[in-house]
Every structure is written in C-alpha cells, then in structure tokens.
Design a protein around this motif. Structure first.
Motif, PDB file in Angstrom:
ATOM      1  N   THR A  11       4.589 -69.154   4.044  1.00  0.00           N
ATOM      2  CA  THR A  11       5.831 -68.840   3.287  1.00  0.00           C
ATOM      3  C   THR A  11       5.522 -68.264   1.872  1.00  0.00           C
ATOM      4  OG1 THR A  11       5.968 -71.061   2.153  1.00  0.00           O
ATOM      5  CG2 THR A  11       7.054 -70.812   4.605  1.00  0.00           C
ATOM      6  N   LEU A  12       6.665 -67.755   1.252  1.00  0.00           N
ATOM      7  CA  LEU A  12       6.550 -67.407  -0.074  1.00  0.00           C
ATOM      8  C   LEU A  12       5.973 -68.610  -1.222  1.00  0.00           C
ATOM      9  CD1 LEU A  12       6.775 -65.175  -2.364  1.00  0.00           C
ATOM     10  CD2 LEU A  12       9.181 -66.092  -2.385  1.00  0.00           C
ATOM     11  N   ARG A  13       6.437 -69.684  -0.975  1.00  0.00           N
ATOM     12  CA  ARG A  13       6.071 -70.968  -1.758  1.00  0.00           C
ATOM     13  C   ARG A  13       4.357 -71.073  -1.518  1.00  0.00           C
ATOM     14  NH1 ARG A  13       8.281 -76.772  -2.542  1.00  0.00           N
ATOM     15  NH2 ARG A  13       6.691 -77.642  -3.830  1.00  0.00           N
ATOM     16  N   GLN A  14       3.772 -71.128  -0.314  1.00  0.00           N
ATOM     17  CA  GLN A  14       2.556 -71.375  -0.120  1.00  0.00           C
ATOM     18  C   GLN A  14       1.739 -70.072  -0.637  1.00  0.00           C
ATOM     19  OE1 GLN A  14       2.968 -71.465   4.352  1.00  0.00           O
ATOM     20  NE2 GLN A  14       1.996 -73.358   4.357  1.00  0.00           N
ATOM     21  N   ALA A  15       2.287 -68.778  -0.649  1.00  0.00           N
ATOM     22  CA  ALA A  15       1.487 -67.723  -1.244  1.00  0.00           C
ATOM     23  C   ALA A  15       1.415 -67.931  -2.772  1.00  0.00           C
ATOM     24  CB  ALA A  15       2.418 -66.434  -0.914  1.00  0.00           C
ATOM     25  N   ILE A  16       2.774 -68.040  -3.358  1.00  0.00           N
ATOM     26  CA  ILE A  16       2.803 -68.449  -4.904  1.00  0.00           C
ATOM     27  C   ILE A  16       1.807 -69.455  -5.290  1.00  0.00           C
ATOM     28  CG2 ILE A  16       4.098 -69.024  -6.822  1.00  0.00           C
ATOM     29  CD1 ILE A  16       6.492 -67.826  -5.276  1.00  0.00           C
ATOM     30  N   GLU A  17       1.922 -70.846  -4.512  1.00  0.00           N
ATOM     31  CA  GLU A  17       0.917 -71.750  -4.902  1.00  0.00           C
ATOM     32  C   GLU A  17      -0.700 -71.432  -4.718  1.00  0.00           C
ATOM     33  OE1 GLU A  17       2.424 -74.844  -2.273  1.00  0.00           O
ATOM     34  OE2 GLU A  17       4.132 -75.391  -4.023  1.00  0.00           O
ATOM     35  N   LYS A  18      -0.829 -70.753  -3.668  1.00  0.00           N
ATOM     36  CA  LYS A  18      -2.195 -70.363  -3.638  1.00  0.00           C
ATOM     37  C   LYS A  18      -2.829 -69.346  -4.440  1.00  0.00           C
ATOM     38  CE  LYS A  18      -5.441 -70.445   0.253  1.00  0.00           C
ATOM     39  NZ  LYS A  18      -5.830 -70.348   1.464  1.00  0.00           N
ATOM     40  N   MET A  19      -2.048 -68.280  -4.832  1.00  0.00           N
ATOM     41  CA  MET A  19      -2.436 -67.345  -6.018  1.00  0.00           C
ATOM     42  C   MET A  19      -2.146 -68.064  -7.299  1.00  0.00           C
ATOM     43  SD  MET A  19      -0.149 -64.063  -4.698  1.00  0.00           S
ATOM     44  CE  MET A  19      -0.850 -62.821  -5.557  1.00  0.00           C
ATOM     45  N   GLU A  20      -1.518 -68.976  -7.563  1.00  0.00           N
ATOM     46  CA  GLU A  20      -1.618 -69.482  -8.761  1.00  0.00           C
ATOM     47  C   GLU A  20      -3.037 -70.386  -9.016  1.00  0.00           C
ATOM     48  OE1 GLU A  20       1.101 -72.659 -11.791  1.00  0.00           O
ATOM     49  OE2 GLU A  20       1.399 -72.836  -9.357  1.00  0.00           O
ATOM     50  N   TYR A  21      -3.210 -71.093  -7.852  1.00  0.00           N
ATOM     51  CA  TYR A  21      -4.435 -72.122  -8.013  1.00  0.00           C
ATOM     52  C   TYR A  21      -5.446 -71.357  -8.129  1.00  0.00           C
ATOM     53  CZ  TYR A  21      -7.931 -75.357  -6.467  1.00  0.00           C
ATOM     54  OH  TYR A  21      -8.989 -76.096  -6.434  1.00  0.00           O
ATOM     55  N   HIS A  22      -5.771 -70.099  -7.459  1.00  0.00           N
ATOM     56  CA  HIS A  22      -6.982 -69.311  -7.501  1.00  0.00           C
ATOM     57  C   HIS A  22      -6.899 -68.358  -8.706  1.00  0.00           C
ATOM     58  CE1 HIS A  22      -8.997 -71.036  -4.075  1.00  0.00           C
ATOM     59  NE2 HIS A  22      -7.725 -70.988  -3.462  1.00  0.00           N
ATOM     60  N   ARG A  23      -5.610 -68.097  -9.424  1.00  0.00           N
ATOM     61  CA  ARG A  23      -5.427 -67.157 -10.552  1.00  0.00           C
ATOM     62  C   ARG A  23      -5.705 -65.764  -9.889  1.00  0.00           C
ATOM     63  NH1 ARG A  23      -4.640 -69.180 -14.997  1.00  0.00           N
ATOM     64  NH2 ARG A  23      -5.604 -67.762 -16.309  1.00  0.00           N
ATOM     65  N   TYR A  24      -5.323 -65.425  -8.509  1.00  0.00           N
ATOM     66  CA  TYR A  24      -5.473 -64.159  -8.076  1.00  0.00           C
ATOM     67  C   TYR A  24      -4.214 -63.484  -8.299  1.00  0.00           C
ATOM     68  CZ  TYR A  24      -9.340 -65.150  -5.004  1.00  0.00           C
ATOM     69  OH  TYR A  24     -10.467 -65.455  -4.349  1.00  0.00           O
ATOM     70  N   SER A  25      -4.191 -62.215  -8.669  1.00  0.00           N
ATOM     71  CA  SER A  25      -2.879 -61.218  -8.794  1.00  0.00           C
ATOM     72  C   SER A  25      -2.799 -60.554  -7.487  1.00  0.00           C
ATOM     73  CB  SER A  25      -3.285 -60.224 -10.027  1.00  0.00           C
ATOM     74  OG  SER A  25      -4.388 -59.477  -9.626  1.00  0.00           O
ATOM     75  N   SER A  26      -3.693 -60.350  -6.673  1.00  0.00           N
ATOM     76  CA  SER A  26      -3.417 -59.975  -5.339  1.00  0.00           C
ATOM     77  C   SER A  26      -4.402 -60.881  -4.315  1.00  0.00           C
ATOM     78  CB  SER A  26      -3.604 -58.661  -5.141  1.00  0.00           C
ATOM     79  OG  SER A  26      -4.882 -58.177  -5.513  1.00  0.00           O
ATOM     80  N   ILE A  27      -3.999 -60.822  -2.970  1.00  0.00           N
ATOM     81  CA  ILE A  27      -4.491 -61.528  -2.070  1.00  0.00           C
ATOM     82  C   ILE A  27      -4.576 -61.081  -0.692  1.00  0.00           C
ATOM     83  CG2 ILE A  27      -2.777 -63.167  -1.686  1.00  0.00           C
ATOM     84  CD1 ILE A  27      -4.696 -65.476  -1.711  1.00  0.00           C
ATOM     85  N   PRO A  28      -5.381 -61.081   0.081  1.00  0.00           N
ATOM     86  CA  PRO A  28      -5.593 -60.647   1.543  1.00  0.00           C
ATOM     87  C   PRO A  28      -4.706 -61.619   2.222  1.00  0.00           C
ATOM     88  CG  PRO A  28      -7.834 -61.148   0.789  1.00  0.00           C
ATOM     89  CD  PRO A  28      -6.970 -61.566  -0.285  1.00  0.00           C
ATOM     90  N   ILE A  29      -4.162 -60.866   3.452  1.00  0.00           N
ATOM     91  CA  ILE A  29      -3.101 -61.689   4.398  1.00  0.00           C
ATOM     92  C   ILE A  29      -4.065 -61.537   5.764  1.00  0.00           C
ATOM     93  CG2 ILE A  29      -1.191 -61.864   5.465  1.00  0.00           C
ATOM     94  CD1 ILE A  29       0.285 -60.709   3.172  1.00  0.00           C
ATOM     95  N   LEU A  30      -4.299 -62.522   6.285  1.00  0.00           N
ATOM     96  CA  LEU A  30      -4.840 -62.554   7.815  1.00  0.00           C
ATOM     97  C   LEU A  30      -4.114 -63.096   8.799  1.00  0.00           C
ATOM     98  CD1 LEU A  30      -8.325 -64.038   6.755  1.00  0.00           C
ATOM     99  CD2 LEU A  30      -7.628 -61.552   6.724  1.00  0.00           C
ATOM    100  N   ASN A  31      -4.040 -62.609  10.009  1.00  0.00           N
ATOM    101  CA  ASN A  31      -3.294 -63.309  11.182  1.00  0.00           C
ATOM    102  C   ASN A  31      -4.367 -64.495  11.631  1.00  0.00           C
ATOM    103  OD1 ASN A  31      -5.161 -62.186  12.778  1.00  0.00           O
ATOM    104  ND2 ASN A  31      -3.947 -60.563  13.635  1.00  0.00           N
ATOM    105  N   ARG A  32      -3.768 -65.268  12.401  1.00  0.00           N
ATOM    106  CA  ARG A  32      -4.519 -66.420  12.866  1.00  0.00           C
ATOM    107  C   ARG A  32      -5.778 -66.175  13.644  1.00  0.00           C
ATOM    108  NH1 ARG A  32      -3.684 -71.115  10.018  1.00  0.00           N
ATOM    109  NH2 ARG A  32      -1.653 -71.155   9.444  1.00  0.00           N
ATOM    110  N   GLN A  33      -5.846 -64.887  14.011  1.00  0.00           N
ATOM    111  CA  GLN A  33      -6.985 -64.570  14.863  1.00  0.00           C
ATOM    112  C   GLN A  33      -8.060 -64.157  13.898  1.00  0.00           C
ATOM    113  OE1 GLN A  33      -3.726 -63.139  16.022  1.00  0.00           O
ATOM    114  NE2 GLN A  33      -3.946 -64.958  17.259  1.00  0.00           N
ATOM    115  N   GLY A  34      -7.817 -64.046  12.624  1.00  0.00           N
ATOM    116  CA  GLY A  34      -8.740 -63.688  11.463  1.00  0.00           C
ATOM    117  C   GLY A  34      -8.619 -62.298  11.080  1.00  0.00           C
TER     118      GLY A  34
END
Length: 166
Positions: A21-44
């Motif tokens: 979700t958007l919340r999960q994305a925001i939290e992960k980006m904030e934690y890692h201090r990323y300004s952009s982040i890759p997105i994977l499907n569950r198959q990797g």
C-alpha cells in the motif's frame, strides 16, 4: 567490463512488492531514506519503480489523505512520471551508461526476468573519476593526494584537458 562489477545485490537493496500500500511504501522509503525505490512482483520480477514525487502527486490528488486512508491505496494505482528501464545481466557497458544517464539507478534482471539487484549511477561516476585520476598520475608515482570533489583544481584540470585537445 562486466556490469556485475557495479551491481548492488538484491539482498542489499530495499524494494517494494506490487501489492504494498501507499503507507507501506512511504514507511519503507522513509526508513531507508530512498527518494525512489524498485517495485517487484511476488515472483521477484521487476515491475517498475516509484519516486517521492509520484507519491507526493498521489497525496495531492487525494486531498484529505491520512495514514489510515493510505493503508487502502495500492502503490500500483499511483501513476508514475518516469518509467525506470531495467537491463539484463548481459547488457554491454555502453547501453548501461546510456540508461544510467537518465535515471538514478538501473534495475538489473536475469534471464528469467527476476530482479537481481541494481546499479547506482554514482558508482559508475565514481569508477570513471577514479580511472581519470589514475590517468593523471605520472608513471611510477605510487600515491597522490586525493582531490575533493567539486574542487576548483578538478574543474581546472578538466578545462585544461579540453583546451589541450583543441
């Protein structure tokens, strides 16, 4: 040169899954201090990237967005301004550099389209800079005082080199 020389392996990269979700994305980006982040499907497999800007525009369009609402907004529903191009492990250096010039990192996939890591643009630039510095050293000289990046000495050397070529 092999592009794997520059690879940051998947195990060392933060990424999102396409069902986050958007919340999960925001939290992960904030934690890692990323300004952009890759997105994977569950198959990797690499399916795209999302940036802070993409998230900010989504928040703007949602006016009264709060963290509770963000739990219900899938990240794949957020429009993205840029499409981050991935490369395969057998991509040549010329193509890698061409892609890296347009994006901060380059996702790398294997023959099965699985995400194996990424290459940061700054690691390519650092490699080129180090090679350039080595080329300036006289033969037989073992150590040279490092030049800080952004230094007028570096700028002067580049301009002198360009001048001597003409």
């Amino acid at each position: 040169m092999n592009l794997l020389f520059f690879l940051t392996p998947k195990a060392e990269v933060a990424y999102l899954y396409d069902d986050y979700t958007l919340r999960q994305a925001i939290e992960k980006m904030e934690y890692h201090r990323y300004s952009s982040i890759p997105i994977l499907n569950r198959q990797g497999e690499y399916v795209g990237s999302i940036t802070e800007g993409d998230i900010l525009w989504a928040v703007k369009r949602s006016y009264n967005l709060n963290l509770q609402e963000a739990e219900d907004m899938p990240i794949m529903s957020i429009p993205r301004k840029h499409h981050y191009i991935s490369v395969s492990v057998d991509t040549d250096m010329e193509e890698l550099i061409s892609v890296a010039m347009k994006q901060n990192f380059v996702p790398v996939i294997d023959g099965k389209k699985s995400f194996i890591g990424l290459i940061k643009r700054n690691s390519i630039i650092q490699f080129c800079y180090d090679r350039y510095k080595q080329s300036l050293e006289p033969k037989g000289q073992v150590h040279r005082k490092p030049i800080p990046s952004g230094s007028s000495v570096v700028k002067r050397r580049f301009s002198e080199e360009e001048h001597s070529k003409s």
